[in-house]
Scaffold this motif. Structure first.
Motif, mmCIF file in Angstrom:
data_model
loop_
_atom_site.group_PDB
_atom_site.id
_atom_site.type_symbol
_atom_site.label_atom_id
_atom_site.label_comp_id
_atom_site.label_asym_id
_atom_site.label_seq_id
_atom_site.Cartn_x
_atom_site.Cartn_y
_atom_site.Cartn_z
ATOM 1 N N UNK A 1 0.826 -1.205 0.000
ATOM 2 C CA UNK A 1 0.000 0.000 0.000
ATOM 3 C C UNK A 1 0.867 1.265 0.000
ATOM 4 N N UNK A 2 0.613 2.158 -0.950
ATOM 5 C CA UNK A 2 1.410 3.381 -1.095
ATOM 6 C C UNK A 2 1.385 4.236 0.171
ATOM 7 N N UNK A 3 0.198 4.449 0.727
ATOM 8 C CA UNK A 3 0.074 5.343 1.888
ATOM 9 C C UNK A 3 0.870 4.816 3.074
ATOM 10 N N UNK A 4 0.917 3.502 3.228
ATOM 11 C CA UNK A 4 1.679 2.914 4.329
ATOM 12 C C UNK A 4 3.164 3.187 4.154
ATOM 13 N N UNK A 5 3.662 3.023 2.956
ATOM 14 C CA UNK A 5 5.077 3.300 2.705
ATOM 15 C C UNK A 5 5.390 4.772 2.935
ATOM 16 N N UNK A 6 4.538 5.650 2.469
ATOM 17 C CA UNK A 6 4.784 7.082 2.645
ATOM 18 C C UNK A 6 4.831 7.442 4.124
#
Length: 416
Positions: A214-219
């Protein structure tokens, strides 16, 4: 293809349970929904209580039966068929069936797609042949049982053509090949697994699309800053996964025993949890090996920031979600399976000469004695840190859906 589609996912793992397949599925479902697509998941119940989800259809599990990971077993029974057909009728047009597994729920997806004349996409990422051959107590019986059960529901009329497999491997491959041949399109996470399927006679279009995070988790995690290497402390190794024979957590503990200038943090649970605790105690390693139990993906990724390397002892993963997580977090990898070299970026990890404990310990010792190699490995990984982002792969998945929707329809006979 319409701008928005309704996808029915069939999986033998409830989205609320822990595991690499489930983590990848949640990331894909969330990203598809974020793009305006509709997703309905058909799956077994989760052990224990979970919050009801209107987009999840729970299929009936077999009482008293459980998979090797302890999760419920679903069979393609008449009762589940009626449940699936009712859900299809209630939820409006379903455009694509996407099966993520090859067991009971995956089989149910194939059969539902046939009944409703809907294109089916099959994700294949389980190296059942290797797992059964190496880690089943009775490999031949296990492979034969799986082949007979699967073949009852999804027959395979053509014999596998690959001559390099032994008796057990041939049986173990049959369900995988039959499931692929019953589909319109096949998705695999790696090129090496695509080659394996093609070599064994799968002639459906095979698309290589990596799993994602998930992109938001990485960010959110990257905003916390960059990881560092502490050259004065013991080497900090991390192991994460299901505590089961094919993941080899006991071997990881033995590796740590042989490398004195090293600590090992183990994250996860599973059928070998008791043996894992006993192995740590028996080797008097409580001061260097720490068991953290079950953690969610965010906690695992956060832990990677505080370690020097990932110790990956599994020798039968197709890709491995924990490997993608290490790449995303810039954590160097020590591994032993040559097939995983496709996923580990060049210079971002070190592969042991073979899967033995001794070989892995030798590799780890060399890194413990030469910490200067770690920053260079992190730098090599940094160039690939965004590759595991789910957003990079969802577009490819949607393209596979479009190809399945626009291709000439096959008859049921063409699919077996």
């Amino acid at each position: 293809m319409a701008d928005r589609v309704h996808v029915a996912f069939f999986t033998d793992f409830h989205p609320a349970t822990l595991g690499g397949v489930q983590t990848a599925m949640r990331a894909l479902c969330d990203d598809l929904r974020g793009r305006g697509h509709r997703v309905t998941v058909f799956c077994p119940p989760a052990p224990g209580s979970t919050v009801a989800d209107p987009d999840t259809v729970i299929l009936a599990a077999m009482p008293g039966l459980a998979m090797s990971n302890g999760l419920p077993v679903v069979l393609p029974t008449r009762a589940n068929r009626r449940l699936i057909d009712a859900a299809f009728a209630e939820r409006g047009q379903i455009d694509i069936v996407h099966s993520l597994t090859t067991y009971g729920c995956g089989i149910s997806g194939v059969r539902a797609a046939r009944r409703h004349d809907i294109p089916i996409v099959q994700t294949m990422q389980s190296r059942d042949d290797t797992v059964i051959e190496k880690y089943s107590p009775v490999p031949y019986l296990a492979a034969l049982t799986m082949r007979l059960l699967h073949g009852w529901f999804v027959p395979l009329r053509r014999q596998p053509a690959y001559a390099g497999d032994g008796r057990v491997a041939r049986l173990a491959w049959r369900p995988l090949i039959a499931q692929a041949q019953a589909s319109d399109r096949v998705i695999v996470p790696t090129r090496h697994f695509a080659r394996r399927l093609a070599a064994r006679g799968v002639d459906r279009p095979i698309h290589v699309v990596s799993n994602g995070i998930e992109d938001a988790l990485l960010d959110r995690l990257r905003d916390a800053g960059d990881p560092t290497t502490n050259t004065g402390a013991p080497l900090r190794a991390l192991w994460c996964g299901r505590l089961s024979a094919e993941k080899r957590p006991l071997e990881a503990i033995e590796v740590a025993r042989l490398v004195e200038d090293c600590t090992l943090d183990i994250y996860g649970s599973g059928p070998l949890a008791d043996r894992t605790r006993a192995a740590v105690a028996d080797a008097s390693l409580n001061h260097r090996v720490h068991l953290h139990g079950v953690v969610d993906q965010a906690d695992c990724l956060a832990a990677m920031r505080d370690h020097d390397l990932l110790l990956l002892t599994s020798d039968c993963d197709t890709q491995g979600m924990v490997l993608l997580e290490a790449v995303a977090m810039g954590l160097p990898v020590v591994y032993c399976d040559p097939e995983l070299s496709e996923t580990v970026p060049d210079a971002g990890g070190v592969r042991a000469l073979d899967p033995s404990v001794r070989s892995l310990a030798t590799t780890l010792t060399a890194l413990a004695q030469d910490r200067a190699r770690l920053p260079a490995m992190r730098k090599a990984l940094a160039a690939h840190a965004d590759e595991p982002r789910q957003s990079r792969h969802t577009t490819d998945i949607v393209s596979v859906y479009a190809a399945a929707l626009t291709a000439p329809k096959q008859t049921s006979g063409d699919r077996t």
